[in-house]
Write a protein that holds these residues in place. Structure first.
Motif, PDB file in Angstrom:
ATOM      1  N   LEU A  57       0.820  -1.211   0.000  1.00 18.46           N
ATOM      2  CA  LEU A  57       0.000   0.000   0.000  1.00 18.46           C
ATOM      3  C   LEU A  57       0.855   1.262   0.000  1.00 18.46           C
ATOM      4  CD1 LEU A  57      -2.802  -1.053   2.499  1.00 18.46           C
ATOM      5  CD2 LEU A  57      -2.949  -0.916   0.019  1.00 18.46           C
ATOM      6  N   ASP A  58       2.081   1.140   0.508  1.00 20.81           N
ATOM      7  CA  ASP A  58       3.024   2.268   0.508  1.00 20.81           C
ATOM      8  C   ASP A  58       3.826   2.339  -0.786  1.00 20.81           C
ATOM      9  OD1 ASP A  58       2.232   2.929   3.093  1.00 20.81           O
ATOM     10  OD2 ASP A  58       3.713   1.569   3.972  1.00 20.81           O
ATOM     11  N   ASP A  59       3.408   1.557  -1.787  1.00 26.57           N
ATOM     12  CA  ASP A  59       4.048   1.503  -3.100  1.00 26.57           C
ATOM     13  C   ASP A  59       5.478   0.968  -3.056  1.00 26.57           C
ATOM     14  OD1 ASP A  59       3.512   1.692  -5.808  1.00 26.57           O
ATOM     15  OD2 ASP A  59       4.508   3.635  -5.988  1.00 26.57           O
ATOM     16  N   GLU A  60       5.765   0.111  -2.055  1.00 26.76           N
ATOM     17  CA  GLU A  60       7.063  -0.541  -1.981  1.00 26.76           C
ATOM     18  C   GLU A  60       6.990  -1.853  -2.752  1.00 26.76           C
ATOM     19  OE1 GLU A  60       8.226  -1.115   2.063  1.00 26.76           O
ATOM     20  OE2 GLU A  60       7.696   0.926   2.612  1.00 26.76           O
ATOM     21  N   PRO A  61       8.065  -2.225  -3.457  1.00 31.38           N
ATOM     22  CA  PRO A  61       8.042  -3.482  -4.199  1.00 31.38           C
ATOM     23  C   PRO A  61       7.920  -4.679  -3.258  1.00 31.38           C
ATOM     24  CG  PRO A  61      10.195  -2.406  -4.360  1.00 31.38           C
ATOM     25  CD  PRO A  61       9.314  -1.509  -3.586  1.00 31.38           C
ATOM     26  N   SER A  62       7.130  -5.656  -3.670  1.00 32.12           N
ATOM     27  CA  SER A  62       6.948  -6.849  -2.859  1.00 32.12           C
ATOM     28  C   SER A  62       6.526  -8.009  -3.765  1.00 32.12           C
ATOM     29  CB  SER A  62       5.904  -6.596  -1.768  1.00 32.12           C
ATOM     30  OG  SER A  62       4.662  -6.277  -2.339  1.00 32.12           O
ATOM     31  N   TRP A  63       6.345  -9.165  -3.165  1.00 32.47           N
ATOM     32  CA  TRP A  63       5.976 -10.381  -3.880  1.00 32.47           C
ATOM     33  C   TRP A  63       4.846 -11.080  -3.135  1.00 32.47           C
ATOM     34  CZ3 TRP A  63       8.496 -11.196  -8.401  1.00 32.47           C
ATOM     35  CH2 TRP A  63       9.674 -10.483  -8.599  1.00 32.47           C
TER      36      TRP A  63
ATOM     37  N   LEU B 148      10.925 -16.295 -14.572  1.00 31.91           N
ATOM     38  CA  LEU B 148      12.270 -16.686 -14.182  1.00 31.91           C
ATOM     39  C   LEU B 148      12.159 -17.917 -13.292  1.00 31.91           C
ATOM     40  CD1 LEU B 148      15.330 -16.165 -13.969  1.00 31.91           C
ATOM     41  CD2 LEU B 148      14.829 -14.584 -12.095  1.00 31.91           C
ATOM     42  N   GLU B 149      12.755 -19.035 -13.739  1.00 28.81           N
ATOM     43  CA  GLU B 149      12.716 -20.263 -12.941  1.00 28.81           C
ATOM     44  C   GLU B 149      14.045 -20.451 -12.231  1.00 28.81           C
ATOM     45  OE1 GLU B 149      11.851 -25.056 -13.120  1.00 28.81           O
ATOM     46  OE2 GLU B 149      11.449 -23.838 -14.893  1.00 28.81           O
ATOM     47  N   ILE B 150      13.945 -20.708 -10.937  1.00 27.73           N
ATOM     48  CA  ILE B 150      15.120 -20.917 -10.104  1.00 27.73           C
ATOM     49  C   ILE B 150      15.000 -22.288  -9.458  1.00 27.73           C
ATOM     50  CG2 ILE B 150      16.382 -20.085  -8.082  1.00 27.73           C
ATOM     51  CD1 ILE B 150      15.289 -17.265  -8.839  1.00 27.73           C
ATOM     52  N   GLU B 151      15.996 -23.142  -9.706  1.00 25.45           N
ATOM     53  CA  GLU B 151      16.019 -24.484  -9.133  1.00 25.45           C
ATOM     54  C   GLU B 151      16.813 -24.431  -7.841  1.00 25.45           C
ATOM     55  OE1 GLU B 151      17.546 -26.993 -12.246  1.00 25.45           O
ATOM     56  OE2 GLU B 151      15.615 -26.981 -13.295  1.00 25.45           O
ATOM     57  N   ASP B 152      16.081 -24.365  -6.750  1.00 26.23           N
ATOM     58  CA  ASP B 152      16.688 -24.084  -5.446  1.00 26.23           C
ATOM     59  C   ASP B 152      16.408 -25.216  -4.470  1.00 26.23           C
ATOM     60  OD1 ASP B 152      17.946 -22.727  -3.394  1.00 26.23           O
ATOM     61  OD2 ASP B 152      16.235 -21.430  -2.991  1.00 26.23           O
ATOM     62  N   ARG B 153      17.045 -26.340  -4.699  1.00 25.64           N
ATOM     63  CA  ARG B 153      16.822 -27.532  -3.877  1.00 25.64           C
ATOM     64  C   ARG B 153      17.074 -27.272  -2.390  1.00 25.64           C
ATOM     65  NH1 ARG B 153      16.335 -32.697  -5.591  1.00 25.64           N
ATOM     66  NH2 ARG B 153      17.137 -32.193  -7.647  1.00 25.64           N
ATOM     67  N   LYS B 154      18.076 -26.449  -2.058  1.00 27.27           N
ATOM     68  CA  LYS B 154      18.456 -26.209  -0.664  1.00 27.27           C
ATOM     69  C   LYS B 154      17.747 -25.015  -0.028  1.00 27.27           C
ATOM     70  CE  LYS B 154      23.075 -28.056  -1.397  1.00 27.27           C
ATOM     71  NZ  LYS B 154      24.507 -27.718  -1.397  1.00 27.27           N
ATOM     72  N   GLY B 155      16.961 -24.256  -0.789  1.00 24.78           N
ATOM     73  CA  GLY B 155      16.268 -23.096  -0.232  1.00 24.78           C
ATOM     74  C   GLY B 155      17.182 -21.924   0.063  1.00 24.78           C
ATOM     75  N   GLU B 156      18.201 -21.730  -0.744  1.00 23.32           N
ATOM     76  CA  GLU B 156      19.178 -20.672  -0.497  1.00 23.32           C
ATOM     77  C   GLU B 156      18.853 -19.347  -1.184  1.00 23.32           C
ATOM     78  OE1 GLU B 156      22.733 -22.548  -1.878  1.00 23.32           O
ATOM     79  OE2 GLU B 156      23.049 -23.604   0.010  1.00 23.32           O
ATOM     80  N   TYR B 157      18.015 -19.355  -2.207  1.00 19.28           N
ATOM     81  CA  TYR B 157      17.700 -18.119  -2.937  1.00 19.28           C
ATOM     82  C   TYR B 157      16.873 -17.189  -2.060  1.00 19.28           C
ATOM     83  CZ  TYR B 157      15.773 -14.907  -6.356  1.00 19.28           C
ATOM     84  OH  TYR B 157      15.419 -13.756  -7.033  1.00 19.28           O
ATOM     85  N   LYS B 158      17.278 -15.944  -2.000  1.00 17.33           N
ATOM     86  CA  LYS B 158      16.568 -14.923  -1.220  1.00 17.33           C
ATOM     87  C   LYS B 158      15.871 -13.964  -2.170  1.00 17.33           C
ATOM     88  CE  LYS B 158      18.229 -16.528   2.585  1.00 17.33           C
ATOM     89  NZ  LYS B 158      17.728 -17.839   2.808  1.00 17.33           N
ATOM     90  N   ILE B 159      14.569 -13.854  -2.039  1.00 19.55           N
ATOM     91  CA  ILE B 159      13.808 -12.943  -2.887  1.00 19.55           C
ATOM     92  C   ILE B 159      14.105 -11.508  -2.481  1.00 19.55           C
ATOM     93  CG2 ILE B 159      11.476 -12.135  -3.416  1.00 19.55           C
ATOM     94  CD1 ILE B 159      10.552 -14.984  -3.314  1.00 19.55           C
ATOM     95  N   ASN B 160      14.321 -10.674  -3.474  1.00 16.13           N
ATOM     96  CA  ASN B 160      14.617  -9.269  -3.258  1.00 16.13           C
ATOM     97  C   ASN B 160      13.307  -8.514  -3.069  1.00 16.13           C
ATOM     98  OD1 ASN B 160      15.655  -6.740  -3.221  1.00 16.13           O
ATOM     99  ND2 ASN B 160      16.430  -6.754  -5.305  1.00 16.13           N
ATOM    100  N   GLY B 161      12.950  -8.229  -1.830  1.00 23.99           N
ATOM    101  CA  GLY B 161      11.703  -7.541  -1.531  1.00 23.99           C
ATOM    102  C   GLY B 161      10.891  -8.266  -0.482  1.00 23.99           C
ATOM    103  N   LYS B 162       9.863  -7.634  -0.045  1.00 28.52           N
ATOM    104  CA  LYS B 162       8.993  -8.159   1.005  1.00 28.52           C
ATOM    105  C   LYS B 162       8.007  -9.163   0.424  1.00 28.52           C
ATOM    106  CE  LYS B 162       5.856  -6.434   4.537  1.00 28.52           C
ATOM    107  NZ  LYS B 162       5.256  -5.232   5.107  1.00 28.52           N
ATOM    108  N   ILE B 163       7.721 -10.246   1.150  1.00 30.16           N
ATOM    109  CA  ILE B 163       6.709 -11.217   0.744  1.00 30.16           C
ATOM    110  C   ILE B 163       5.443 -10.909   1.525  1.00 30.16           C
ATOM    111  CG2 ILE B 163       6.054 -13.635   0.648  1.00 30.16           C
ATOM    112  CD1 ILE B 163       9.051 -14.295   0.436  1.00 30.16           C
ATOM    113  N   VAL B 164       4.367 -10.602   0.774  1.00 31.72           N
ATOM    114  CA  VAL B 164       3.091 -10.255   1.419  1.00 31.72           C
ATOM    115  C   VAL B 164       2.069 -11.349   1.240  1.00 31.72           C
ATOM    116  CG1 VAL B 164       3.431  -7.789   1.288  1.00 31.72           C
ATOM    117  CG2 VAL B 164       2.341  -8.955  -0.610  1.00 31.72           C
TER     118      VAL B 164
END
Length: 111
Positions: free
Chosen positions: A58-64, A95-111
């Motif tokens: 709502l504050d116009d910040e990028p998120s996922w 964009l597909e990311i194969e992240d078996r170990k869960g190491e990828y960090k999404i850039n932005g807030k998850i809502v």
């Protein structure tokens, strides 16, 4: 734009970050290079697949948001979701990311 950059540049940066962390990543679908929306398909294999949709707060910040729901789904379910979104938005990037170990960090807030 994604996170203040053109979409094409942001996607390229994510590929590079994944490459440096030895996380396989690939552009499955190219959309508008300047202002296309992005879907992130995070494949955790046995742990399931989550598709994140680019949005903003709502504050116009990028998120996922979790487009496929709160729990991971099977790959065919994720692909069906992506196909429905692509049918609605021809400028969409995937964009597909194969992240078996869960190491990828999404850039932005998850809502």
């Amino acid at each position: 734009m994604v996170m203040g950059l053109t979409t094409g540049l942001w996607v390229s940066a994510q590929i590079r970050l994944c490459d440096r962390a030895f996380i396989p990543a690939a552009v499955v679908r190219r959309g508008d290079p300047d202002v296309g929306t992005v879907l992130l398909k995070i494949n955790r294999f046995e742990a399931g697949v989550t598709v994140f949709t680019q949005t903003s707060t709502l504050d116009d910040e990028p998120s996922w948001s979790r487009g496929t729901g709160p729990s991971p789904v099977t790959e065919p379910e994720a692909d069906a979701y992506i196909a429905r979104q692509v049918a609605r938005d021809p400028d969409l990037w995937v964009l597909e990311i194969e992240d078996r170990k869960g190491e990828y960090k999404i850039n932005g807030k998850i809502v």
